[in-house]
Enzyme design. Structure first.
Site, PDB file in Angstrom:
ATOM      1  N   GLU A   3      -5.861 155.125  20.026  1.00 46.15           N
ATOM      2  CA  GLU A   3      -6.857 154.413  20.829  1.00 46.15           C
ATOM      3  C   GLU A   3      -6.559 152.919  20.910  1.00 46.15           C
ATOM      4  O   GLU A   3      -7.140 152.200  21.738  1.00 46.15           O
ATOM      5  CB  GLU A   3      -8.267 154.623  20.254  1.00 46.15           C
ATOM      6  CG  GLU A   3      -8.591 153.866  18.977  1.00 46.15           C
ATOM      7  CD  GLU A   3      -8.060 154.512  17.706  1.00 46.15           C
ATOM      8  OE1 GLU A   3      -8.403 154.035  16.611  1.00 46.15           O
ATOM      9  OE2 GLU A   3      -7.307 155.502  17.801  1.00 46.15           O
ATOM     10  N   HIS A  35      -3.381 155.523  15.131  1.00 42.87           N
ATOM     11  CA  HIS A  35      -4.518 155.160  15.977  1.00 42.87           C
ATOM     12  C   HIS A  35      -4.074 155.028  17.438  1.00 42.87           C
ATOM     13  O   HIS A  35      -3.768 153.928  17.902  1.00 42.87           O
ATOM     14  CB  HIS A  35      -5.120 153.833  15.510  1.00 42.87           C
ATOM     15  CG  HIS A  35      -5.794 153.898  14.180  1.00 42.87           C
ATOM     16  ND1 HIS A  35      -7.159 154.107  14.042  1.00 42.87           N
ATOM     17  CD2 HIS A  35      -5.298 153.774  12.924  1.00 42.87           C
ATOM     18  CE1 HIS A  35      -7.470 154.117  12.760  1.00 42.87           C
ATOM     19  NE2 HIS A  35      -6.365 153.921  12.058  1.00 42.87           N
ATOM     20  N   CYS A  73      -6.399 159.291  11.857  1.00 46.06           N
ATOM     21  CA  CYS A  73      -6.382 158.616  10.558  1.00 46.06           C
ATOM     22  C   CYS A  73      -7.341 159.321   9.588  1.00 46.06           C
ATOM     23  O   CYS A  73      -7.060 160.421   9.148  1.00 46.06           O
ATOM     24  CB  CYS A  73      -6.706 157.135  10.724  1.00 46.06           C
ATOM     25  SG  CYS A  73      -6.197 156.113   9.307  1.00 46.06           S
TER      26      CYS A  73
END
Length: 245
Positions: A226, A224, A115
């Site tokens: 994660e 994202h 990002c």
């Protein structure tokens, strides 16, 4: 009868019955690559957990001393999480980390930006604030907040065969005030595009927006990974770091 005041010497522990005391086992060295997570903004804990699941040893990076002098000195690679790219640029400068990190990346330190981290690794940024500085390194043009504001955040399955995604195992991506890649140089590999937001002449063969790229030791995604427990992107980055370590 034994006198209650009689002294009884304690048995010596260094004898044949306790061989480990005589020859303590050596702790095996940690062979995992050490990957720093820039802890100025964003999902530091989530990236750290994903890196650990991918086989790396994550460490928090908060100051320039944590970076080391050369790639591999203190860290073998670094993750630049999401956040707000203008604030991130300001914080990197305030903590004296911008130029040292830029130099390390320029000399081969593997880096992965998600990002806002993608924006920081771009050579060209559309919609940047006046005076905003970046790390650079990937020959691409990135548009800030291209997918819209916070309220426009969304999820979708990507076109990402290079990241191990297929119909039987799609790669679900989370976009939060995300950028996208407008164009890339000849040395940049496109790893993933969107299915939605198609535009003629932009993205992969299907015309989707470019949302993941790789160039040399640098990796970037506008989403994202994660979030959600799918560690395929981190697996790719850890493999990149391991090959260069």
């Amino acid at each position: 009868m034994t006198s209650p005041n009689h002294f009884h010497p304690r048995a010596h522990t260094l004898d044949a019955r306790r061989p480990r005391a005589l020859f303590p086992a050596l702790v095996p060295p940690d062979s995992r690559p050490t990957i720093g997570v820039l802890a100025l903004q964003g999902d530091v804990r989530e990236h750290s957990l994903a890196l650990e699941a991918a086989g790396a040893r994550p460490v928090v990076v908060r100051r320039s001393a944590d970076l080391g002098e050369t790639p591999g000195d203190r860290i073998d690679g670094i993750v630049i999480p999401g956040g707000e790219s203008t604030t991130m640029s300001t914080l990197l400068g305030s903590f004296g980390m911008l130029n040292p990190l830029r130099e390390l990346i320029g000399t081969g330190l593997p880096a992965y930006g998600s990002c806002a981290g993608m924006i920081m690794l771009a050579d060209r940024v559309e919609g940047a604030e006046e005076g905003q500085t970046f790390l650079g390194g990937i020959d691409m043009t990135v548009r800030r907040n291209a997918f819209g504001r916070q309220v426009d955040s969304y999820e979708e399955d990507l076109v990402a065969p290079a990241l191990g995604a297929g119909q039987d195992r799609p790669l679900r991506a989370v976009f939060i005030r995300a950028p996208w890649v407008e164009d890339v140089g000849r040395g940049v590999e496109i790893l993933a595009t969107t299915r939605a937001g198609r535009a003629a002449g932009v993205g992969g063969a299907d015309g989707g927006r470019i949302v993941a790229v790789r160039q040399g030791a640098l990796l970037a995604t506008s989403f994202h990974p994660e979030v959600g427990g799918d560690h395929r992107v981190h697996d790719v980055f850890v493999s990149m770091v391991t090959r260069r370590a």
